[in-house]
Design an enzyme around this catalytic site. Structure first.
Site, PDB file in Angstrom:
ATOM      1  N   ASP A  96      -3.850 -17.394   5.199  1.00 37.73           N
ATOM      2  CA  ASP A  96      -4.898 -18.214   4.574  1.00 37.73           C
ATOM      3  C   ASP A  96      -5.603 -19.091   5.614  1.00 37.73           C
ATOM      4  O   ASP A  96      -6.831 -19.234   5.594  1.00 37.73           O
ATOM      5  CB  ASP A  96      -4.359 -19.041   3.405  1.00 37.73           C
ATOM      6  CG  ASP A  96      -3.012 -19.686   3.685  1.00 37.73           C
ATOM      7  OD1 ASP A  96      -2.250 -19.110   4.470  1.00 37.73           O
ATOM      8  OD2 ASP A  96      -2.718 -20.756   3.138  1.00 37.73           O
TER       9      ASP A  96
ATOM     10  N   ASP B 222      -6.514  -5.557   5.346  1.00 38.83           N
ATOM     11  CA  ASP B 222      -7.547  -5.027   4.456  1.00 38.83           C
ATOM     12  C   ASP B 222      -8.565  -6.117   4.145  1.00 38.83           C
ATOM     13  O   ASP B 222      -9.781  -5.942   4.309  1.00 38.83           O
ATOM     14  CB  ASP B 222      -6.849  -4.545   3.174  1.00 38.83           C
ATOM     15  CG  ASP B 222      -7.772  -3.763   2.273  1.00 38.83           C
ATOM     16  OD1 ASP B 222      -8.763  -3.212   2.790  1.00 38.83           O
ATOM     17  OD2 ASP B 222      -7.509  -3.712   1.066  1.00 38.83           O
TER      18      ASP B 222
ATOM     19  N   TYR C 267       0.806  -1.223   0.000  1.00 41.57           N
ATOM     20  CA  TYR C 267       0.000   0.000   0.000  1.00 41.57           C
ATOM     21  C   TYR C 267       0.840   1.275   0.000  1.00 41.57           C
ATOM     22  O   TYR C 267       0.312   2.360  -0.160  1.00 41.57           O
ATOM     23  CB  TYR C 267      -0.880   0.037   1.249  1.00 41.57           C
ATOM     24  CG  TYR C 267      -2.221  -0.582   1.053  1.00 41.57           C
ATOM     25  CD1 TYR C 267      -3.368   0.210   0.998  1.00 41.57           C
ATOM     26  CD2 TYR C 267      -2.357  -1.951   0.925  1.00 41.57           C
ATOM     27  CE1 TYR C 267      -4.608  -0.351   0.822  1.00 41.57           C
ATOM     28  CE2 TYR C 267      -3.593  -2.525   0.743  1.00 41.57           C
ATOM     29  CZ  TYR C 267      -4.718  -1.720   0.694  1.00 41.57           C
ATOM     30  OH  TYR C 267      -5.944  -2.269   0.513  1.00 41.57           O
TER      31      TYR C 267
ATOM     32  N   LYS D  22       1.949 -13.904   6.282  1.00 40.52           N
ATOM     33  CA  LYS D  22       2.138 -14.925   5.244  1.00 40.52           C
ATOM     34  C   LYS D  22       3.638 -15.228   5.204  1.00 40.52           C
ATOM     35  O   LYS D  22       4.287 -15.228   4.149  1.00 40.52           O
ATOM     36  CB  LYS D  22       1.601 -14.348   3.919  1.00 40.52           C
ATOM     37  CG  LYS D  22       1.464 -15.325   2.823  1.00 40.52           C
ATOM     38  CD  LYS D  22       0.291 -16.277   2.975  1.00 40.52           C
ATOM     39  CE  LYS D  22       0.334 -17.290   1.850  1.00 40.52           C
ATOM     40  NZ  LYS D  22      -0.351 -18.530   2.097  1.00 40.52           N
TER      41      LYS D  22
END
Ligand code: NAI
Length: 401
Positions: free
Chosen positions: A265, A289, A149, A216
Site C-alpha cells: 500500500d 498485477d 492466481y 504485504k
C-alpha cells in the site's frame, strides 16, 4: 542459413538468421503484428547492413488455431516456443465456453515462465496524470506462477467447499461458514527466490541502481512476509558484493545496487509521489498485477505497455504486449502497435541485438514526440490528431534508416 537460438552455459547463442516464432493473435493481433514485423525487419536491416535477419516462423494459438486445427493451443505451438527459446506473441481471446482455461495461463505454466516483466517508462508526447512523468522509469518483475492466481479455489455453497471447510475445522479449528468461497495463496521459497534473483540480475546487467521488494508482509506473514524474507536471503547470500540495504550502507550505496523493501500500500503512494525512487520492482503475483496497471496508467496506458514472460534459468522468453485483443476496435486500423513494437524491442535486447532495439525505440519515441499518435493517446493529448495503425507504422518506418 536459418538456425535455432540455443542456450549454453547460461547464455543465449544467437545465429545471424535466428528462427523466431510468432503468434499473430486474435482481434487487433494481426494488425499490430504486421506493423511490428515491418519495424523490426527495417531496424535489423538498418543496424546490421543486411548481415542479420530474423527468420520469422508462424505458430498458431487462439481463435485461428481453433478454426484451423480444432485446438485452441496446438502441441506444436508449445514445443515450437520451447525449442526456439524466444518468441513474440499477440493477444489471444480467452475461450469462454467448455471449461477451457486461459491460454495465456496455460502457456506460462507449461513453459514455466516464472517472471512477468513489464517496463514502464515515460517519454515526451505520452499523456500522463503526473506533474513530473519524466521521473517514471521502472521495470516490474511480477511472480507469474503462484499466489492467489494459481487457481486453487473452491466456490461457496459447494461440496468441494464443504470438504475443505471440514478439513480446516478438524486440522486447525478454523470456522468458515458454508457461504464462503475459499482461495489458497501459495508462495514458495524456490519461486520467490528465483523471481528476486532474476530482478537482481536484470538490475546488474542493465546498470539499474535500485531494486524494491514489494509485499504485504506485515499482514500475510507466511506468504507475503516469507517472500520478503526469502528475497532478502537472495540479496545477502547471492549478491553480497553487488547489493546493499539502506541501513548497511548509511544511504551511500556507491556503485552497488540499493535494495529497498516496501509494503504494497505504501508502494502505491510512492509510485505517485516519488516515482524516481524505484527502478526495478520485484513482487508477488497479485501486487504485481495491480502495480503494473497503475504504473502503465502513468505513462500512456496499455497501448504503449510491453511485456515479457521469462524463465532466465532455461533461457526462455515469450514477449507480448500487456493489452488484450481489443475486440471493440479490431480490424478498423485503430490499434496502437507501440506495445507490441516495444515487446519486440525487449526481445531484440534479450538476444543481444541492442543496436536494432535502440533504432526501434528511438523511431517510435520520435514519432510520438512529433504528435503522430493513434486514437488511444490522441484522446488525451491536446492538439494532436489521431492517425490509424498503418499511418503510425509508416511514420515509424520513415524514422528508421
Ligand atoms: P483489452 O486490453 O483487449 O481492451 C481494453 C481496452 O483497451 C479496450 O477499450 C481496447 O480498445 C483498448 N486497447 C487495448 N489495446 C489497445 C491498443 N493496442 N491500441 C488501442 N487501444 C487498445 O482488454 P479486454 O477488453 O479486457 O479483453 C479482450 C480480450 O482479450 C478478452 O478475451 C481477454 O481475455 C483477452 N486478453 C488477452 C490478453 C493476452 O493475450 N495477453 C491480455 C488481456 C486480455
Amino acid at each position: 542459413m536459418n538456425a535455432s537460438i540455443t542456450f549454453e552455459d547460461g547464455q543465449l547463442r544467437v545465429p545471424d538468421r535466428p528462427i523466431v516464432p510468432f503468434i499473430a493473435g486474435d482481434g487487433i493481433g494481426p494488425e499490430v503484428w504486421d506493423a511490428t514485423r515491418q519495424a523490426v525487419d527495417a531496424a535489423v536491416r538498418d543496424a546490421y547492413d543486411g548481415q542479420r535477419e530474423i527468420a520469422w516462423t508462424e505458430l498458431l494459438a487462439g481463435e485461428r488455431a481453433h478454426q484451423e486445427t480444432g485446438s485452441w493451443l496446438p502441441d506444436e505451438t508449445l514445443t515450437g516456443i520451447a525449442d526456439h527459446l524466444v518468441a513474440l506473441k499477440g493477444p489471444l481471446t480467452t475461450p469462454v465456453a467448455g471449461g477451457i482455461r486461459s491460454l495465456n495461463v496455460t502457456l506460462r505454466r507449461e513453459l514455466d515462465l516464472y517472471a512477468n516483466v513489464r517496463p514502464v517508462r515515460w517519454f515526451p508526447g505520452l499523456p500522463s496524470p503526473l506533474r513530473h512523468p519524466e521521473q517514471v522509469s521502472a521495470v516490474i518483475f511480477r511472480e507469474n506462477t503462484e499466489d492467489v492466481y494459481a487457481g486453487y479455489e473452491v466456490p461457496a455453497h459447494s461440496s468441494e467447499g464443504d470438504t475443505l471447510r471440514s478439513m480446516l475445522r478438524e486440522a486447525f479449528g478454523w470456522e468458515l461458514t458454508a457461504d464462503t468461497g475459499i482461495g489458497i495463496k501459495p508462495v514458495s521459497e524456490h519461486a520467490s527466490k528465483r523471481l528476486v534473483r532474476a530482478a537482481l540480475r536484470y538490475a546488474q546487467e542493465r546498470q539499474r541502481s535500485r531494486v524494491t521488494l514489494v509485499h504485504k508482509g506485515n499482514i500475510m506473514k507466511y506468504t507475503e512476509g516469507a517472500f520478503r524474507d526469502w528475497g532478502w536471503e537472495v540479496v545477502r547470500e547471492e549478491f553480497a558484493d553487488q547489493a546493499v540495504t539502506w541501513e548497511d550502507c548509511d544511504g551511500e550505496p556507491g556503485d552497488r545496487i540499493l535494495v529497498l523493501d516496501r509494503i504494497a500500500d505504501a508502494m502505491f503512494q510512492d509510485i505517485l509521489l516519488n516515482p524516481d525512487q524505484h527502478q526495478v520492482i520485484a513482487t508477488t503475483n497479485l501486487n504485481g498485477d495491480y502495480l503494473s496497471d497503475a504504473l502503465a496508467a502513468q505513462i500512456g496506458g496499455i497501448g504503449v505497455s510491453p511485456g515479457a514472460n521469462l524463465n532466465d534459468e532455461e533461457g526462455r522468453g515469450l514477449y507480448e504486449a500487456v493489452h488484450g485483443t481489443a475486440p471493440d476496435i479490431a480490424g478498423q486500423d485503430l490499434a496502437n502497435p507501440t506495445a507490441t513494437m516495444f515487446s519486440a524491442e525487449m526481445l531484440l535486447r534479450r538476444i543481444g541485438w541492442g543496436e536494432a532495439a535502440d533504432i526501434i525505440e528511438s523511431a517510435v519515441e520520435r514519432t510520438v514526440a512529433a504528435g503522430v499518435v493513434t486514437g488511444d493517446l490522441a484522446a488525451r493529448v491536446q492538439g494532436t490528431r489521431a492517425v490509424g495503425t498503418r499511418e503510425f507504422t509508416d511514420a515509424v518506418l520513415g524514422r528508421i534508416g
